[in-house]
Design a protein around this motif. Structure first.
Motif, PDB file in Angstrom:
ATOM      1  N   PHE A  53      28.805 -12.526  28.218  1.00 20.33           N
ATOM      2  CA  PHE A  53      29.748 -11.586  27.037  1.00 20.33           C
ATOM      3  C   PHE A  53      29.434 -11.914  25.743  1.00 20.33           C
ATOM      4  CE2 PHE A  53      32.126 -12.488  30.965  1.00 20.33           C
ATOM      5  CZ  PHE A  53      32.274 -11.172  31.519  1.00 20.33           C
ATOM      6  N   LEU A  54      29.471 -10.834  24.869  1.00 21.99           N
ATOM      7  CA  LEU A  54      29.252 -11.076  23.180  1.00 21.99           C
ATOM      8  C   LEU A  54      30.351 -10.114  23.005  1.00 21.99           C
ATOM      9  CD1 LEU A  54      27.933 -12.389  20.798  1.00 21.99           C
ATOM     10  CD2 LEU A  54      26.335 -10.287  20.894  1.00 21.99           C
ATOM     11  N   VAL A  55      31.525 -10.880  22.456  1.00 16.53           N
ATOM     12  CA  VAL A  55      32.732 -10.257  21.976  1.00 16.53           C
ATOM     13  C   VAL A  55      32.601  -9.976  20.506  1.00 16.53           C
ATOM     14  CG1 VAL A  55      35.107 -10.154  21.850  1.00 16.53           C
ATOM     15  CG2 VAL A  55      33.951 -11.042  24.161  1.00 16.53           C
ATOM     16  N   ILE A  56      32.494  -8.745  19.968  1.00 20.54           N
ATOM     17  CA  ILE A  56      32.321  -8.675  18.606  1.00 20.54           C
ATOM     18  C   ILE A  56      33.674  -8.205  17.939  1.00 20.54           C
ATOM     19  CG2 ILE A  56      30.938  -7.217  16.921  1.00 20.54           C
ATOM     20  CD1 ILE A  56      28.994  -7.160  19.119  1.00 20.54           C
ATOM     21  N   GLN A  57      34.040  -8.979  17.025  1.00 22.24           N
ATOM     22  CA  GLN A  57      35.645  -8.445  16.180  1.00 22.24           C
ATOM     23  C   GLN A  57      35.047  -8.315  14.797  1.00 22.24           C
ATOM     24  OE1 GLN A  57      36.818 -12.359  18.174  1.00 22.24           O
ATOM     25  NE2 GLN A  57      38.832 -11.202  18.277  1.00 22.24           N
ATOM     26  N   ASP A  58      34.021  -8.892  14.428  1.00 26.00           N
ATOM     27  CA  ASP A  58      33.867  -8.748  12.802  1.00 26.00           C
ATOM     28  C   ASP A  58      33.654  -7.411  12.521  1.00 26.00           C
ATOM     29  OD1 ASP A  58      31.730  -8.928  10.583  1.00 26.00           O
ATOM     30  OD2 ASP A  58      33.024 -10.744  10.323  1.00 26.00           O
ATOM     31  N   GLU A  59      34.189  -6.841  11.428  1.00 24.41           N
ATOM     32  CA  GLU A  59      34.242  -5.719  10.954  1.00 24.41           C
ATOM     33  C   GLU A  59      32.822  -5.114  10.547  1.00 24.41           C
ATOM     34  OE1 GLU A  59      36.532  -3.184  11.612  1.00 24.41           O
ATOM     35  OE2 GLU A  59      37.775  -4.876  12.427  1.00 24.41           O
ATOM     36  N   ALA A  60      32.012  -5.997   9.833  1.00 22.84           N
ATOM     37  CA  ALA A  60      30.834  -5.635   9.401  1.00 22.84           C
ATOM     38  C   ALA A  60      29.845  -5.672  10.434  1.00 22.84           C
ATOM     39  CB  ALA A  60      30.247  -7.037   8.475  1.00 22.84           C
ATOM     40  N   VAL A  75      32.891   2.417  18.234  1.00 19.34           N
ATOM     41  CA  VAL A  75      32.390   1.072  17.839  1.00 19.34           C
ATOM     42  C   VAL A  75      32.918   0.313  16.724  1.00 19.34           C
ATOM     43  CG1 VAL A  75      30.268  -0.264  17.312  1.00 19.34           C
ATOM     44  CG2 VAL A  75      30.337   1.702  19.192  1.00 19.34           C
ATOM     45  N   GLU A  76      33.305   1.283  16.007  1.00 21.60           N
ATOM     46  CA  GLU A  76      33.643   0.650  14.580  1.00 21.60           C
ATOM     47  C   GLU A  76      35.137   0.610  14.597  1.00 21.60           C
ATOM     48  OE1 GLU A  76      32.882   1.149   9.818  1.00 21.60           O
ATOM     49  OE2 GLU A  76      31.794   2.358  11.191  1.00 21.60           O
ATOM     50  N   THR A  77      36.064   1.525  15.224  1.00 20.30           N
ATOM     51  CA  THR A  77      37.555   1.637  15.084  1.00 20.30           C
ATOM     52  C   THR A  77      38.073   0.721  16.028  1.00 20.30           C
ATOM     53  OG1 THR A  77      37.485   3.450  16.333  1.00 20.30           O
ATOM     54  CG2 THR A  77      37.210   3.809  13.753  1.00 20.30           C
ATOM     55  N   SER A  78      37.624   0.519  17.163  1.00 19.56           N
ATOM     56  CA  SER A  78      38.454  -0.179  18.232  1.00 19.56           C
ATOM     57  C   SER A  78      38.679  -1.840  17.834  1.00 19.56           C
ATOM     58  CB  SER A  78      37.542  -0.280  19.706  1.00 19.56           C
ATOM     59  OG  SER A  78      36.308  -0.766  19.213  1.00 19.56           O
ATOM     60  N   SER A  79      39.294  -2.480  18.518  1.00 24.01           N
ATOM     61  CA  SER A  79      39.622  -3.995  18.162  1.00 24.01           C
ATOM     62  C   SER A  79      38.592  -4.684  18.285  1.00 24.01           C
ATOM     63  CB  SER A  79      41.071  -4.407  19.055  1.00 24.01           C
ATOM     64  OG  SER A  79      41.387  -5.684  18.629  1.00 24.01           O
ATOM     65  N   ALA A  80      37.916  -4.361  19.328  1.00 23.06           N
ATOM     66  CA  ALA A  80      36.728  -5.394  19.519  1.00 23.06           C
ATOM     67  C   ALA A  80      35.545  -4.637  20.718  1.00 23.06           C
ATOM     68  CB  ALA A  80      37.197  -6.557  20.291  1.00 23.06           C
ATOM     69  N   ILE A  81      34.724  -4.979  20.657  1.00 24.18           N
ATOM     70  CA  ILE A  81      33.703  -4.586  21.553  1.00 24.18           C
ATOM     71  C   ILE A  81      33.200  -5.653  22.307  1.00 24.18           C
ATOM     72  CG2 ILE A  81      31.206  -3.638  21.971  1.00 24.18           C
ATOM     73  CD1 ILE A  81      33.334  -1.618  20.754  1.00 24.18           C
ATOM     74  N   ILE A  82      33.273  -5.411  23.660  1.00 25.75           N
ATOM     75  CA  ILE A  82      33.005  -6.379  24.736  1.00 25.75           C
ATOM     76  C   ILE A  82      31.459  -6.174  25.087  1.00 25.75           C
ATOM     77  CG2 ILE A  82      33.253  -7.564  26.781  1.00 25.75           C
ATOM     78  CD1 ILE A  82      36.278  -6.828  26.240  1.00 25.75           C
ATOM     79  N   ALA A  83      30.604  -6.780  24.968  1.00 24.40           N
ATOM     80  CA  ALA A  83      29.085  -6.567  25.305  1.00 24.40           C
ATOM     81  C   ALA A  83      28.891  -7.200  26.446  1.00 24.40           C
ATOM     82  CB  ALA A  83      28.041  -6.878  24.179  1.00 24.40           C
ATOM     83  N   VAL A  84      28.764  -6.276  27.675  1.00 28.59           N
ATOM     84  CA  VAL A  84      28.610  -7.052  28.992  1.00 28.59           C
ATOM     85  C   VAL A  84      26.939  -7.306  29.133  1.00 28.59           C
ATOM     86  CG1 VAL A  84      28.897  -7.015  31.378  1.00 28.59           C
ATOM     87  CG2 VAL A  84      30.725  -6.191  29.976  1.00 28.59           C
ATOM     88  N   ILE A 182      26.206  -3.066  29.173  1.00 28.48           N
ATOM     89  CA  ILE A 182      27.138  -2.281  28.626  1.00 28.48           C
ATOM     90  C   ILE A 182      28.097  -2.684  27.522  1.00 28.48           C
ATOM     91  CG2 ILE A 182      28.916  -2.786  30.655  1.00 28.48           C
ATOM     92  CD1 ILE A 182      29.380   0.059  30.828  1.00 28.48           C
ATOM     93  N   LEU A 183      28.602  -1.613  26.848  1.00 30.37           N
ATOM     94  CA  LEU A 183      29.482  -2.136  25.528  1.00 30.37           C
ATOM     95  C   LEU A 183      30.788  -1.427  26.185  1.00 30.37           C
ATOM     96  CD1 LEU A 183      27.256  -1.009  22.652  1.00 30.37           C
ATOM     97  CD2 LEU A 183      27.399  -3.394  23.538  1.00 30.37           C
ATOM     98  N   ILE A 184      31.679  -2.191  25.859  1.00 22.31           N
ATOM     99  CA  ILE A 184      33.358  -1.839  26.190  1.00 22.31           C
ATOM    100  C   ILE A 184      33.998  -1.868  24.809  1.00 22.31           C
ATOM    101  CG2 ILE A 184      35.390  -2.098  27.748  1.00 22.31           C
ATOM    102  CD1 ILE A 184      33.597  -3.507  29.664  1.00 22.31           C
ATOM    103  N   ALA A 185      34.612  -0.899  24.365  1.00 30.26           N
ATOM    104  CA  ALA A 185      35.513  -0.868  23.240  1.00 30.26           C
ATOM    105  C   ALA A 185      36.824  -1.003  23.920  1.00 30.26           C
ATOM    106  CB  ALA A 185      35.365   0.617  22.563  1.00 30.26           C
ATOM    107  N   ILE A 186      37.775  -1.960  23.065  1.00 34.51           N
ATOM    108  CA  ILE A 186      38.947  -2.209  23.618  1.00 34.51           C
ATOM    109  C   ILE A 186      39.882  -2.166  22.335  1.00 34.51           C
ATOM    110  CG2 ILE A 186      38.408  -4.700  23.746  1.00 34.51           C
ATOM    111  CD1 ILE A 186      40.559  -4.969  25.973  1.00 34.51           C
ATOM    112  N   GLY A 187      41.147  -1.599  22.523  1.00 31.68           N
ATOM    113  CA  GLY A 187      41.780  -1.497  21.327  1.00 31.68           C
ATOM    114  C   GLY A 187      43.193  -0.753  21.916  1.00 31.68           C
TER     115      GLY A 187
END
Length: 208
Positions: A53-60, A75-84, A182-187
């Protein structure tokens, strides 16, 4: 007979693919960690657990990723993207996995040795394309668990397969044996998801 829906069934039917998120809401990293730990109860080929997993939280970084993911807003507005991701060298962990199973009393020593040898001998000889198919399948299993668990925690998700996998691998400097799946947006949803119909069972299942 009246059949009462279980809490799992309720979560399954309440989970929808949400694309509009509250961009000011942030999930604590500890909860994201707990979510992933629970999700790893998913099954996998020979229990080799090839998911990464690569969990992407940084806004930039999310803004950069949006361009790689076909400009999908979530991708930009969710709290995080979990890249599986999938590790096609998952068999290299066979010894550690089965030794731990032995130490926990789940298997005996003979079974441990057999499973280690079989896993290494089989998977190390498979073509890369076959290994990619295996880890993609296993990544799908854990992705569904992530989304159901997220809903049970009160969060919303949407899976995204539509992204430039080559560009993703290059941007995040993935090793050759790590496959973006796969990318999973979560928020938190800012607008409800659309409902969607399902094909009737008679058209998709045959009982013999």
């Amino acid at each position: 007979m009246t059949v009462t829906k279980s809490s799992l069934t309720k979560v399954m039917h309440e989970r929808k693919s949400v694309r509009k998120y509250d961009e000011n809401f942030k999930i604590p990293q500890q909860q994201l960690e707990e979510l992933l730990v629970e999700a790893t109860s998913a099954p996998s080929s020979s229990n080799l657990q090839p998911w990464r997993f690569l969990v992407i939280q940084d806004e930039a970084v999310k803004k950069e990723l949006r361009a790689i993911a076909n400009n999908q807003e979530q991708v930009e507005t969710s709290s995080a993207i979990i890249a599986v991701l999938g590790d096609t060298k998952m068999y290299e962990n066979a010894e550690a996995i089965y030794t731990k199973n032995f130490e926990l009393g789940y298997i005996n020593e003979a079974t441990k040795d057999l499973m280690i040898n079989n896993s290494i001998n089989l998977y190390s000889q498979l073509p890369q394309e076959v290994l990619k198919n295996i880890v993609t399948f296993d990544a799908g299993l854990i992705s569904m668990q992530i989304m159901l668990l997220a809903k049970d925690m009160g969060y919303d998700t949407v899976p995204m397969g539509g992204f430039n996998k080559e560009a993703f691998a290059q941007r995040f400097e993935l090793a050759d044996h790590i496959v973006p799946v796969i990318l999973i947006a979560i928020g938190k949803a800012a607008a409800p998801a659309y409902n969607s119909s399902r094909i009737e069972l008679e058209h998709i299942a045959k009982f013999i």
